[in-house]
Scaffold this motif. Structure first.
Motif, PDB file in Angstrom:
ATOM      1  N   PRO A 240     -30.348 -96.091  45.673  1.00 29.26           N
ATOM      2  CA  PRO A 240     -30.296 -94.661  45.979  1.00 29.26           C
ATOM      3  C   PRO A 240     -31.583 -93.976  45.526  1.00 29.26           C
ATOM      4  O   PRO A 240     -32.296 -94.522  44.684  1.00 29.26           O
ATOM      5  N   PRO A 241     -31.902 -92.791  46.051  1.00 30.81           N
ATOM      6  CA  PRO A 241     -33.089 -92.079  45.580  1.00 30.81           C
ATOM      7  C   PRO A 241     -32.901 -91.655  44.128  1.00 30.81           C
ATOM      8  O   PRO A 241     -31.767 -91.438  43.674  1.00 30.81           O
ATOM      9  N   PRO A 242     -33.982 -91.533  43.355  1.00 33.27           N
ATOM     10  CA  PRO A 242     -33.857 -91.241  41.926  1.00 33.27           C
ATOM     11  C   PRO A 242     -33.207 -89.893  41.623  1.00 33.27           C
ATOM     12  O   PRO A 242     -32.453 -89.764  40.665  1.00 33.27           O
ATOM     13  N   GLY A 243     -33.499 -88.872  42.449  1.00 35.77           N
ATOM     14  CA  GLY A 243     -33.022 -87.533  42.110  1.00 35.77           C
ATOM     15  C   GLY A 243     -33.700 -87.052  40.837  1.00 35.77           C
ATOM     16  O   GLY A 243     -34.742 -87.556  40.432  1.00 35.77           O
ATOM     17  N   GLY A 244     -33.082 -86.101  40.163  1.00 33.73           N
ATOM     18  CA  GLY A 244     -33.623 -85.641  38.890  1.00 33.73           C
ATOM     19  C   GLY A 244     -33.975 -84.168  38.880  1.00 33.73           C
ATOM     20  O   GLY A 244     -33.762 -83.431  39.848  1.00 33.73           O
ATOM     21  N   ARG A 245     -34.537 -83.747  37.784  1.00 35.10           N
ATOM     22  CA  ARG A 245     -34.905 -82.340  37.579  1.00 35.10           C
ATOM     23  C   ARG A 245     -36.128 -82.286  36.673  1.00 35.10           C
ATOM     24  O   ARG A 245     -36.086 -82.755  35.539  1.00 35.10           O
ATOM     25  N   VAL A 246     -37.227 -81.736  37.187  1.00 32.52           N
ATOM     26  CA  VAL A 246     -38.463 -81.682  36.414  1.00 32.52           C
ATOM     27  C   VAL A 246     -38.552 -80.416  35.567  1.00 32.52           C
ATOM     28  O   VAL A 246     -39.275 -80.383  34.571  1.00 32.52           O
ATOM     29  N   ARG A 247     -37.819 -79.378  35.940  1.00 31.80           N
ATOM     30  CA  ARG A 247     -37.804 -78.116  35.194  1.00 31.80           C
ATOM     31  C   ARG A 247     -36.388 -77.818  34.720  1.00 31.80           C
ATOM     32  O   ARG A 247     -35.417 -77.978  35.454  1.00 31.80           O
ATOM     33  N   GLY A 248     -36.267 -77.361  33.508  1.00 33.63           N
ATOM     34  CA  GLY A 248     -34.974 -76.983  32.971  1.00 33.63           C
ATOM     35  C   GLY A 248     -34.713 -75.498  33.156  1.00 33.63           C
ATOM     36  O   GLY A 248     -35.592 -74.722  33.515  1.00 33.63           O
TER      37      GLY A 248
ATOM     38  N   TRP B 284     -33.389 -91.158  32.324  1.00 33.38           N
ATOM     39  CA  TRP B 284     -33.538 -90.467  31.045  1.00 33.38           C
ATOM     40  C   TRP B 284     -33.158 -88.993  31.195  1.00 33.38           C
ATOM     41  O   TRP B 284     -33.255 -88.406  32.284  1.00 33.38           O
ATOM     42  N   PHE B 285     -32.723 -88.414  30.100  1.00 33.36           N
ATOM     43  CA  PHE B 285     -32.386 -86.995  30.028  1.00 33.36           C
ATOM     44  C   PHE B 285     -32.972 -86.426  28.733  1.00 33.36           C
ATOM     45  O   PHE B 285     -32.892 -87.062  27.677  1.00 33.36           O
ATOM     46  N   LEU B 286     -33.541 -85.242  28.812  1.00 37.30           N
ATOM     47  CA  LEU B 286     -33.846 -84.455  27.617  1.00 37.30           C
ATOM     48  C   LEU B 286     -33.043 -83.165  27.742  1.00 37.30           C
ATOM     49  O   LEU B 286     -33.238 -82.387  28.678  1.00 37.30           O
ATOM     50  N   THR B 287     -32.126 -82.965  26.797  1.00 36.27           N
ATOM     51  CA  THR B 287     -31.156 -81.875  26.889  1.00 36.27           C
ATOM     52  C   THR B 287     -31.281 -80.953  25.689  1.00 36.27           C
ATOM     53  O   THR B 287     -31.344 -81.416  24.541  1.00 36.27           O
ATOM     54  N   VAL B 288     -31.326 -79.651  25.977  1.00 33.40           N
ATOM     55  CA  VAL B 288     -31.365 -78.624  24.933  1.00 33.40           C
ATOM     56  C   VAL B 288     -30.056 -77.840  24.999  1.00 33.40           C
ATOM     57  O   VAL B 288     -29.732 -77.250  26.035  1.00 33.40           O
ATOM     58  N   TYR B 289     -29.307 -77.856  23.906  1.00 35.25           N
ATOM     59  CA  TYR B 289     -28.039 -77.125  23.835  1.00 35.25           C
ATOM     60  C   TYR B 289     -28.284 -75.771  23.165  1.00 35.25           C
ATOM     61  O   TYR B 289     -28.482 -75.702  21.950  1.00 35.25           O
ATOM     62  N   CYS B 290     -28.260 -74.710  23.966  1.00 35.55           N
ATOM     63  CA  CYS B 290     -28.480 -73.378  23.409  1.00 35.55           C
ATOM     64  C   CYS B 290     -27.268 -72.904  22.613  1.00 35.55           C
ATOM     65  O   CYS B 290     -27.384 -72.016  21.781  1.00 35.55           O
ATOM     66  N   ASP B 291     -26.127 -73.496  22.883  1.00 38.69           N
ATOM     67  CA  ASP B 291     -24.909 -73.252  22.113  1.00 38.69           C
ATOM     68  C   ASP B 291     -24.771 -74.381  21.092  1.00 38.69           C
ATOM     69  O   ASP B 291     -24.537 -75.526  21.463  1.00 38.69           O
ATOM     70  N   PRO B 292     -24.914 -74.081  19.802  1.00 39.56           N
ATOM     71  CA  PRO B 292     -24.813 -75.143  18.788  1.00 39.56           C
ATOM     72  C   PRO B 292     -23.499 -75.912  18.843  1.00 39.56           C
ATOM     73  O   PRO B 292     -23.442 -77.075  18.439  1.00 39.56           O
TER      74      PRO B 292
ATOM     75  N   PRO C 226     -25.885 -76.814  29.050  1.00 40.00           N
ATOM     76  CA  PRO C 226     -27.197 -76.930  28.415  1.00 40.00           C
ATOM     77  C   PRO C 226     -28.339 -76.767  29.419  1.00 40.00           C
ATOM     78  O   PRO C 226     -28.123 -76.730  30.629  1.00 40.00           O
ATOM     79  N   ILE C 227     -29.534 -76.702  28.888  1.00 40.03           N
ATOM     80  CA  ILE C 227     -30.745 -76.809  29.688  1.00 40.03           C
ATOM     81  C   ILE C 227     -31.216 -78.263  29.588  1.00 40.03           C
ATOM     82  O   ILE C 227     -31.215 -78.845  28.505  1.00 40.03           O
ATOM     83  N   TYR C 228     -31.603 -78.855  30.716  1.00 44.55           N
ATOM     84  CA  TYR C 228     -32.016 -80.257  30.652  1.00 44.55           C
ATOM     85  C   TYR C 228     -33.017 -80.585  31.750  1.00 44.55           C
ATOM     86  O   TYR C 228     -33.135 -79.881  32.765  1.00 44.55           O
ATOM     87  N   VAL C 229     -33.757 -81.667  31.532  1.00 46.80           N
ATOM     88  CA  VAL C 229     -34.591 -82.286  32.566  1.00 46.80           C
ATOM     89  C   VAL C 229     -34.153 -83.737  32.670  1.00 46.80           C
ATOM     90  O   VAL C 229     -33.615 -84.314  31.716  1.00 46.80           O
ATOM     91  N   GLU C 230     -34.393 -84.341  33.826  1.00 46.98           N
ATOM     92  CA  GLU C 230     -33.833 -85.663  34.116  1.00 46.98           C
ATOM     93  C   GLU C 230     -34.734 -86.397  35.092  1.00 46.98           C
ATOM     94  O   GLU C 230     -35.312 -85.802  35.997  1.00 46.98           O
TER      95      GLU C 230
END
Length: 260
Positions: free
Chosen positions: A52-60, A161-169, A175-179
């Motif tokens: 399948p195509p990779p997909g993803g998100r470059v901007r959070g 890979w994912f980098l995820t920022v949880y603004c709610d502790p 969350p905000i994330y890139v993938e």
């Protein structure tokens, strides 16, 4: 009558744009700028896998996240992306390393106290590496390296890979994330031979020209960390990021140290 101009010391800038043929030139000591003379960098992106195509998100930050501080530029993965359709973006790149390094622009700082996490998955979507990430003291570009005790990437396999920022502790809100996807490949013998005789700056360009994004970026970023004011390094960094449409990240500082 021909005029002969004397050869002057300190003509580095002239050498950058001219090609001179001189008979038995006097030896001239190399300056730092001559040693790191930049060239125009052209990244040649390989075709993403179709099935399948990779997909993803470059901007959070695309979703509504009222708990997060609004920041521009947004959380950004320093990875090539291509637009498959108006709604499908492929975020992916090649590496030659078993334990590669990835780079991200992070607009949030440790004062925000946002829990942040990096996750790597195998092709079956099983998490194989998970690491809490300490936010930096200031907004900037950070690196995340897979440690030697993490599972080594296998050649020709894709990892998400994912980098995820949880603004709610409490992690109750979205969350905000890139993938994206990373794939390890073997170098061709000809490229390996070129790298063996190249300077680190030339190595970055060689990687880029052959589609090896992660080593092209890491090699150059590490050079800039050692000498952030070097004009040649700045130029090559600008060219490399502009090749993948990240002009707004070019002037952001590359932060020292580990992000773990």
């Amino acid at each position: 009558m021909k005029l002969f101009l004397p050869l002057l010391l300190g003509y580095t800038g002239f050498l950058a744009s001219q090609s001179l043929v001189l008979a038995a030139p006097a030896p001239v000591p190399l300056t730092h700028s001559m040693k790191t003379l930049a060239q125009t960098v052209r990244f040649s992106p390989p075709q993403p896998p179709p099935d399948p195509p990779p997909g993803g998100r470059v901007r959070g930050g695309a979703r509504r996240t009222p708990l997060c501080l609004q920041a521009e530029p947004k959380l950004t993965a320093l990875v090539p992306s291509t637009e498959e359709t108006s709604t499908v973006i492929n975020v992916w790149g090649w590496t030659t390393k078993a334990n590669p390094t990835l780079w991200f622009y992070v607009p949030y700082t440790q004062d925000s106290a946002y829990p942040t996490e990096f996750v790597l998955q195998d092709q079956q979507s099983n998490p194989i590496y998970r690491q809490a990430i300490a936010l930096p003291n200031q907004p900037g570009v950070i690196s995340i390296s897979l440690p030697t005790n993490a599972p080594a990437l296998e050649v020709d396999k894709q990892y998400r890979w994912f980098l995820t920022v949880y603004c709610d502790p409490e992690k109750q809100s979205p969350p905000i994330y890139v993938e994206g996807v990373i794939q390890r490949v073997n170098l061709k013998p000809k490229i390996t031979q070129q790298l063996q005789t190249a300077t680190p700056l030339q190595q970055s360009a060689i990687y880029a020209e052959n589609g090896i994004w992660h080593e092209a970026l890491t090699t150059l970023a590490q050079l800039r960390q050692k000498d952030p004011q070097d004009a040649a390094l700045k130029t090559q960094w600008r060219d490399l990021l502009s090749n993948i449409g990240l002009d707004d990240i070019v002037t952001k500082p590359i932060l020292p140290g580990k992000s773990e």
